[in-house]
Design a protein around this motif. Sequence first.
Motif, mmCIF file in Angstrom:
data_model
loop_
_atom_site.group_PDB
_atom_site.id
_atom_site.type_symbol
_atom_site.label_atom_id
_atom_site.label_comp_id
_atom_site.label_asym_id
_atom_site.label_seq_id
_atom_site.Cartn_x
_atom_site.Cartn_y
_atom_site.Cartn_z
ATOM 1 N N ASP A 308 0.784 -1.247 0.060
ATOM 2 C CA ASP A 308 0.129 0.066 0.150
ATOM 3 C C ASP A 308 1.022 1.234 -0.031
ATOM 4 N N ILE A 309 1.981 1.327 1.072
ATOM 5 C CA ILE A 309 2.964 2.352 0.804
ATOM 6 C C ILE A 309 3.555 2.583 -0.394
ATOM 7 N N MET A 310 3.907 1.734 -1.003
ATOM 8 C CA MET A 310 4.620 1.907 -2.486
ATOM 9 C C MET A 310 3.583 2.216 -3.621
ATOM 10 N N SER A 311 2.265 1.745 -3.333
ATOM 11 C CA SER A 311 1.302 2.094 -4.471
ATOM 12 C C SER A 311 1.065 3.555 -4.246
ATOM 13 N N GLU A 343 6.435 4.582 8.544
ATOM 14 C CA GLU A 343 6.925 6.020 8.720
ATOM 15 C C GLU A 343 8.777 5.394 8.010
ATOM 16 N N LEU A 344 9.084 4.368 8.383
ATOM 17 C CA LEU A 344 10.336 4.263 7.932
ATOM 18 C C LEU A 344 10.328 3.824 6.445
ATOM 19 N N LEU A 345 9.706 2.902 5.952
ATOM 20 C CA LEU A 345 9.632 2.519 4.383
ATOM 21 C C LEU A 345 9.042 3.772 3.783
ATOM 22 N N GLY A 346 8.097 4.421 4.232
ATOM 23 C CA GLY A 346 7.483 5.685 3.451
ATOM 24 C C GLY A 346 8.307 6.867 3.228
ATOM 25 N N ASN A 347 9.198 7.183 4.128
ATOM 26 C CA ASN A 347 10.125 8.195 4.136
ATOM 27 C C ASN A 347 11.264 7.759 3.183
ATOM 28 N N LEU A 348 11.643 6.542 3.213
ATOM 29 C CA LEU A 348 12.727 6.111 2.269
ATOM 30 C C LEU A 348 12.308 6.016 1.005
#
Length: 445
Positions: A308-311, A343-348
């Motif tokens: 979902d974050i990557m999408s 937060e970690l994956l989204g920011n990176l």
Amino acid sequence: MYSLRHRLLISASFILLVFLGLMSVALSRAFEQSVISNAQDALRNQILLLIGNLEFEGGRVVMPTPLPEPRLSQAESSLFADIRDVDGEVLWQSRSLLGETLPVPSSQLGDFRFRRDLRWPSHPRLYQMTLGISWETAQGDIPLVVRVAEHAGIYQQRIDEYRQQLMLWLLVLGLALLGLLLGLFVWALKPLGRVIRQVGMIETGKRRRFDEDYPEEVNRLTQNLNQLLQHEEQRIEQQKEVLGNLAHSLKTPIAILSGLNYSRQNNAEVERQLNSMRTIIDYQLQSASAVGRTRFAKPLAVFDVSQDIMSSVQKLYVDKALMLEFSMPESMQFHGDKGDWMELLGNLADNACKWARQRVSVRIDTISSADHTRSQIQMVIEDDGPGIAPDLRDTILQRGVRLDSQTPGHGLGMHIVKGIVQAYGGELEIGDSRWGGAQISVRLP
């Protein structure tokens, strides 16, 4: 490091070895003294038997034939005897001596004297008993010395056989006791093994609490651990609630201030201060919301939320038409807070897409730690953007630092990432990607 069971077993083995060793020495000496005492009694009886059959005729000692003890008349015998006068002259000797003479120890009238360390050329060691007597004759009392000797090998063999049997039985006894002790330790430490299994189940999310039906000593431990787990859960929930209330209470006043009309002279300053307030609030909320690694955190399946974050990130940068590669095992689990992972994956991912020209790669997998004792989660995010110069890689992790003021953002993303990684005891590295851009590597326990 030894386990508690090994420590107890080694300690018990040492104590048992010392105890059985001392027992072996004590029993061996007691048996040896008993054998020597029997030898003394046997030699004393032989002397009394000789005196009972002794006759003195014409200045000569006469003994009956055959002798009461047959071994004294045998050539290959282990028993010897002789009778001497006070000057040491042999008045009679047994045929078993074959003309040889026994060692001459001192003797006193009416005194049995036993010697166990006599040496004789023909025999390495002798036990000898000596008695001084006064024989009455018509011419007066004649002092005599009666001596009986026997090979010590017969008694020593008996002692050696006993020692061998003793060592064998003590060995069997020691192994049996060790087996019993091991069984006792297994039974006594069984509650601790149960605690260890429940720790593993709590770490994997299969349980939330320890049982409390243990023995008294262990039950206190599990009760305290349950209280600690409950307190930790309450603290995290309370922290999230406080942060949510704070965010909600601050958004309204800031929105009101943003909607007010200001003079041309101070409008730019007010807008700058409001933006600064939003930045500070966002940073503080993001930093405080990082729960960090907890020992008994419930594992989270993060594959769906990561997709979902990557999408969302791809939709955010749809105008750049990026080639976004994403790979991650569907069974991946994260022992931590869901908000921290997002937060970690989204920011990176957002940071990589922001700087990329055409390509972004996000790879998440499980690897072994350096000491191969546990597994780690590794994130590798690459882009084909301008990259990060080596002398700026430490600077970019600081709060509010931006490499390009023309690129949207507040300069908080990488600093938030750094805070989350540190909260979980992980590692963060910045390097060069395969395409010349930046590569961010994160390893989490």
